[in-house]
Design a protein around this motif. Structure first.
Motif, PDB file in Angstrom:
ATOM      1  N   UNK A 296       0.815  -1.226   0.000  1.00  0.00           N
ATOM      2  CA  UNK A 296       0.000   0.000   0.000  1.00  0.00           C
ATOM      3  C   UNK A 296       0.844   1.269   0.000  1.00  0.00           C
ATOM      4  N   UNK A 297       2.152   1.170   0.267  1.00  0.00           N
ATOM      5  CA  UNK A 297       2.978   2.379   0.284  1.00  0.00           C
ATOM      6  C   UNK A 297       4.452   1.997   0.215  1.00  0.00           C
ATOM      7  N   UNK A 298       5.259   2.973  -0.238  1.00  0.00           N
ATOM      8  CA  UNK A 298       6.712   2.842  -0.252  1.00  0.00           C
ATOM      9  C   UNK A 298       7.262   4.157   0.282  1.00  0.00           C
ATOM     10  N   UNK A 299       7.986   4.095   1.380  1.00  0.00           N
ATOM     11  CA  UNK A 299       8.470   5.298   2.055  1.00  0.00           C
ATOM     12  C   UNK A 299       9.980   5.389   1.896  1.00  0.00           C
ATOM     13  N   UNK A 300      10.441   6.412   1.202  1.00  0.00           N
ATOM     14  CA  UNK A 300      11.878   6.616   1.016  1.00  0.00           C
ATOM     15  C   UNK A 300      12.506   7.103   2.320  1.00  0.00           C
ATOM     16  N   UNK A 301      13.682   6.570   2.657  1.00  0.00           N
ATOM     17  CA  UNK A 301      14.334   6.893   3.928  1.00  0.00           C
ATOM     18  C   UNK A 301      15.467   7.895   3.805  1.00  0.00           C
ATOM     19  N   UNK A 302      15.993   8.083   2.593  1.00  0.00           N
ATOM     20  CA  UNK A 302      17.180   8.927   2.442  1.00  0.00           C
ATOM     21  C   UNK A 302      18.449   8.231   2.892  1.00  0.00           C
ATOM     22  N   UNK A 303      18.357   6.943   3.222  1.00  0.00           N
ATOM     23  CA  UNK A 303      19.506   6.172   3.681  1.00  0.00           C
ATOM     24  C   UNK A 303      19.901   5.143   2.629  1.00  0.00           C
ATOM     25  N   UNK A 304      21.152   4.688   2.738  1.00  0.00           N
ATOM     26  CA  UNK A 304      21.640   3.627   1.887  1.00  0.00           C
ATOM     27  C   UNK A 304      21.916   2.378   2.715  1.00  0.00           C
ATOM     28  N   UNK A 321      15.689   3.340  11.657  1.00  0.00           N
ATOM     29  CA  UNK A 321      16.419   2.524  10.708  1.00  0.00           C
ATOM     30  C   UNK A 321      17.906   2.616  11.002  1.00  0.00           C
ATOM     31  N   UNK A 322      18.601   1.518  10.732  1.00  0.00           N
ATOM     32  CA  UNK A 322      20.040   1.444  10.927  1.00  0.00           C
ATOM     33  C   UNK A 322      20.721   1.252   9.583  1.00  0.00           C
ATOM     34  N   UNK A 323      21.886   1.873   9.449  1.00  0.00           N
ATOM     35  CA  UNK A 323      22.623   1.838   8.200  1.00  0.00           C
ATOM     36  C   UNK A 323      24.053   1.388   8.487  1.00  0.00           C
TER      37      UNK A 323
END
Length: 328
Positions: A296-304, A321-323
């Protein structure tokens, strides 16, 4: 919603970082770093009855895998090491990537990725010490892809009286049961060759599985072992945002479940993380689970390379979130 939340961040260093998150301003404040003697504490979890008790895995290669118990000062964010135990891996294998407190509150279940094994140990009455040396269950198997040369246990999740272990290397979810004081493998659920089951959510006779190599979320039936009924595939859906190309280097990582809030008619949700998106902004794919599994959705995190993700707050108000720098 609480005014702020304490967040603990592990990774591939020798320290655990404590941050304070304030939802009203979406801000993070650095508190402190604790060097508790754990090399690569990549997975952290707390005891369900006492959030000041923290368990950390040692994922470092070139040494044995281990679990450490830590005591948290919730005001300062500092951590103190209290006890540790080997998870039964050899020096060359190492790689304890996951630990969980089972529902009885007295047992820890851990997974050793490179060694391809699960480890279970009883806790002492203080929940900081370990009772006995624990039990290691060694798995065997392989798959067709380069990251599947041997069994690779990636999680160990309690479900009713079982512990379910997704084996990324063998394309299986293994079902462990206990007889007396001894754990053994009593069955398994197989997936398409090369899919790489990484993390799971078992719930109400249903198994949701996130597959690292195929970047898909599957839904299977999860019948009781005593029924003799085989698991059946219900749904298989990509977690990659539509239109994303190329997808060659993308890998699925984390899967979380959020139940509906009390009195709400909305569907429970699943959150799945993508890694290595070509836009350099990994997305979290959001799925409704009722009446059927649906993105129902895709949320961009700005992380790699978003590898880990956790809910923050008692009501799962936010995600963090952890990177990390390395990948397993």
């Amino acid at each position: 919603m609480a005014a702020s939340f304490l967040i603990l961040v592990g990774g591939y260093t020798s320290v655990i970082t404590s941050l304070r998150f304030t939802p009203s301003t979406s801000s993070l404040t650095y508190l402190t770093q604790s060097n508790v003697g754990v090399q690569s504490p990549s997975w952290l979890t707390t005891h369900p009855s006492n959030s000041s008790i923290v368990y950390a895995t040692r994922e470092a290669w070139g040494t044995t895998g281990a679990i450490y118990s830590l005591l948290l000062n919730p005001t300062t964010g500092s951590l103190t090491s209290k006890a540790s135990i080997s998870t039964g891996t050899s020096v060359s294998n190492g790689g304890t990537v996951y630990v969980e407190v089972l529902s009885d509150g007295t047992t820890l279940a851990a997974s050793n990725y490179n060694a391809g094994s699960a480890f279970l140990v009883s806790l002492g009455s203080d929940k900081l010490s370990f009772s006995g040396s624990g039990q290691t269950l060694q798995f065997s198997g392989s798959g067709p892809l380069p990251n599947q040369l041997s069994a690779h246990a990636h999680q160990s999740v309690g479900y009713n009286n079982e512990v379910l272990v997704p084996d990324l290397g063998s394309d299986k979810v293994r079902r462990l049961t206990k007889s007396g004081t001894t754990w053994s493998e009593s069955g398994s659920i197989s997936f398409p060759a090369g899919s790489g089951p990484r993390h799971i959510v078992p719930l109400n006779n249903t198994l949701y599985t996130l597959h690292q190599n195929y970047n898909v979320l599957t839904q299977n039936t999860l019948p009781s072992l005593s029924s003799g009924t085989a698991s059946q595939l219900v749904a298989n859906i990509s977690i990659i945002p539509p239109g994303t190309t190329p997808t060659t280097n993308m890998q699925a990582a984390e899967l979380l479940y959020a139940p509906s809030t009390s009195g709400s008619s909305s569907s429970p949700l699943l959150y799945a993380t993508n890694r290595n998106d070509p836009t350099n902004s990994d997305a979290i794919a959001v799925f409704e689970t009722t009446p059927s599994l649906k993105a129902v959705a895709y949320v961009r995190t700005g992380l790699q390379h978003v590898r880990g993700m956790a809910f923050v707050g008692p009501n799962k108000e936010s995600t963090s979130e952890l990177q990390p720098r390395l990948d397993t």
